[in-house]
Design a protein around this motif. Structure first.
Motif, PDB file in Angstrom:
ATOM      1  N   LYS A  50     -16.151 -38.707 -46.992  1.00 49.69           N
ATOM      2  CA  LYS A  50     -16.015 -38.895 -45.645  1.00 49.69           C
ATOM      3  C   LYS A  50     -17.412 -38.313 -45.094  1.00 49.69           C
ATOM      4  CE  LYS A  50     -12.272 -36.759 -44.605  1.00 49.69           C
ATOM      5  NZ  LYS A  50     -11.969 -36.407 -45.873  1.00 49.69           N
ATOM      6  N   THR A  51     -17.454 -37.167 -45.382  1.00 58.22           N
ATOM      7  CA  THR A  51     -18.875 -36.446 -44.858  1.00 58.22           C
ATOM      8  C   THR A  51     -20.172 -37.002 -45.714  1.00 58.22           C
ATOM      9  OG1 THR A  51     -17.659 -34.354 -44.478  1.00 58.22           O
ATOM     10  CG2 THR A  51     -20.170 -34.160 -44.722  1.00 58.22           C
ATOM     11  N   SER A  52     -20.054 -37.403 -47.004  1.00 53.99           N
ATOM     12  CA  SER A  52     -21.085 -38.294 -47.782  1.00 53.99           C
ATOM     13  C   SER A  52     -21.407 -39.244 -47.144  1.00 53.99           C
ATOM     14  CB  SER A  52     -20.511 -38.310 -49.107  1.00 53.99           C
ATOM     15  OG  SER A  52     -20.369 -36.785 -49.705  1.00 53.99           O
ATOM     16  N   ALA A  74     -16.036 -28.498 -48.413  1.00 56.90           N
ATOM     17  CA  ALA A  74     -15.027 -29.305 -47.630  1.00 56.90           C
ATOM     18  C   ALA A  74     -15.482 -29.084 -46.121  1.00 56.90           C
ATOM     19  CB  ALA A  74     -13.723 -28.373 -48.068  1.00 56.90           C
ATOM     20  N   THR A  75     -15.143 -30.104 -45.258  1.00 56.80           N
ATOM     21  CA  THR A  75     -15.267 -29.747 -43.824  1.00 56.80           C
ATOM     22  C   THR A  75     -14.268 -29.066 -43.586  1.00 56.80           C
ATOM     23  OG1 THR A  75     -16.230 -32.059 -43.792  1.00 56.80           O
ATOM     24  CG2 THR A  75     -15.376 -31.171 -42.031  1.00 56.80           C
ATOM     25  N   ILE A  76     -14.454 -28.199 -42.448  1.00 51.74           N
ATOM     26  CA  ILE A  76     -13.467 -27.410 -41.832  1.00 51.74           C
ATOM     27  C   ILE A  76     -13.257 -27.813 -40.447  1.00 51.74           C
ATOM     28  CG2 ILE A  76     -12.676 -24.980 -40.995  1.00 51.74           C
ATOM     29  CD1 ILE A  76     -13.201 -25.023 -44.104  1.00 51.74           C
ATOM     30  N   TRP A  87     -17.176 -38.680 -35.455  1.00 49.30           N
ATOM     31  CA  TRP A  87     -15.999 -37.808 -35.692  1.00 49.30           C
ATOM     32  C   TRP A  87     -15.450 -37.601 -37.162  1.00 49.30           C
ATOM     33  CZ3 TRP A  87     -13.391 -34.869 -31.669  1.00 49.30           C
ATOM     34  CH2 TRP A  87     -13.915 -34.838 -30.124  1.00 49.30           C
ATOM     35  N   ASP A  88     -16.145 -36.622 -37.862  1.00 52.40           N
ATOM     36  CA  ASP A  88     -15.824 -36.410 -39.332  1.00 52.40           C
ATOM     37  C   ASP A  88     -14.751 -35.230 -39.637  1.00 52.40           C
ATOM     38  OD1 ASP A  88     -15.918 -35.685 -42.024  1.00 52.40           O
ATOM     39  OD2 ASP A  88     -18.024 -34.752 -42.035  1.00 52.40           O
ATOM     40  N   ILE A  89     -13.578 -35.870 -39.742  1.00 52.00           N
ATOM     41  CA  ILE A  89     -12.452 -34.999 -39.769  1.00 52.00           C
ATOM     42  C   ILE A  89     -11.979 -34.531 -41.036  1.00 52.00           C
ATOM     43  CG2 ILE A  89      -9.986 -34.715 -39.039  1.00 52.00           C
ATOM     44  CD1 ILE A  89     -10.854 -36.857 -36.758  1.00 52.00           C
TER      45      ILE A  89
END
Ligand code: GTP
Ligand code: MG
Length: 219
Positions: free
Chosen positions: A27-29, A45-47, A69-71
């Protein structure tokens, strides 16, 4: 506000778009690639949640601002998603096509989404499925694409794309596809509101907006 091609005012839209799915699916990538034209192999990892803004010159007289919104994948086990999903008008659910377990979790994410957020008129938000890491060898599940078509219809996805954040495959296309639906919904709801205003003024009870509400958004 800027000037359009014909010298008129440009229309600007701000839309909240969710990017959800299991841990490490990319997702972030995908967001980093889409917004900053950047990719890293390194996994962090996204927090909680991260944000990014993508500005699209949609056409000569329309600017679309996407608030992405990167959850974090780990949020599926928390109880913050209701807060994060609030007022979203579109979503991507991402799975990793090299790990079948991330596909198995897609249904859980979709159910969570539909339970916790709807468009102002009560319909589900348009949601596109992303089969990410298509630069990698696939794990069985992608060999039958018509099965994924059926899955999407059954679960209420408006469409799906194979993507790669690494190789920049189909990310712009998937976004354009979703934004088209978001714009259509926005337009339909605004004209619905206008019709309702008119109904009130003329006491017209023809049920015109009830009919337009039944059009639905899903292919
Ligand atoms: P959480 O924040 O934990 O929910 O994960 P995430 O979904 O944001 O995943 P992230 O973007 O951090 O990517 C996880 C790992 O997969 C990283 O090591 C990335 O480099 C890698 N990755 C992401 N997208 C791709 C892709 O398209 N192809 C390949 N080969 N690797 C990818
Ligand atoms: Mg992340």
């Amino acid at each position: 506000m800027g000037k359009g091609a014909a010298g008129g005012e440009k229309k600007e839209h701000l839309y909240k778009i969710l990017v959800i799915g299991e841990l490490g699916t990319g997702k972030t990538s995908i967001i980093k690639r889409y917004v900053h034209q950047f990719f890293s192999q390194h996994y962090r990892a996204t927090i909680g949640v991260d944000f990014a803004l993508k500005v699209l010159n949609w056409d000569a007289d329309t600017i679309v601002r996407l608030q992405l919104w990167d959850i974090a994948g780990q949020e599926r086990f928390g109880n913050m998603t209701r807060v994060y999903y609030k007022e979203a008008v579109g979503a991507f659910i991402v799975f990793d096509l090299t790990r079948a377990s991330t596909f198995d979790a897609v249904t859980k994410w979709k159910n969570d989404l539909d339970l916790k957020v709807q468009l102002p008129d009560g319909r589900p938000v348009p949601c596109v499925l992303l089969a990410n890491k298509c630069d990698q060898p696939k794990e069985g599940l992608m060999n039958n694409t018509s099965q994924i078509d059926d899955f999407c219809k059954e679960k209420g996805f408006t469409g799906w794309f194979e993507t790669s954040a690494k190789e920049n495959i189909n990310i712009d296309e998937a976004s354009r596809f979703l934004v088209t639906q978001v714009l259509e919904n926005d337009k339909a709801m605004k004209s619905d509101d206008a019709a309702k205003d008119k109904d009130v003024r003329t006491l017209d009870d023809s049920g015109a907006h009830e009919r337009s509400e039944k059009k639905g958004c899903c292919s």
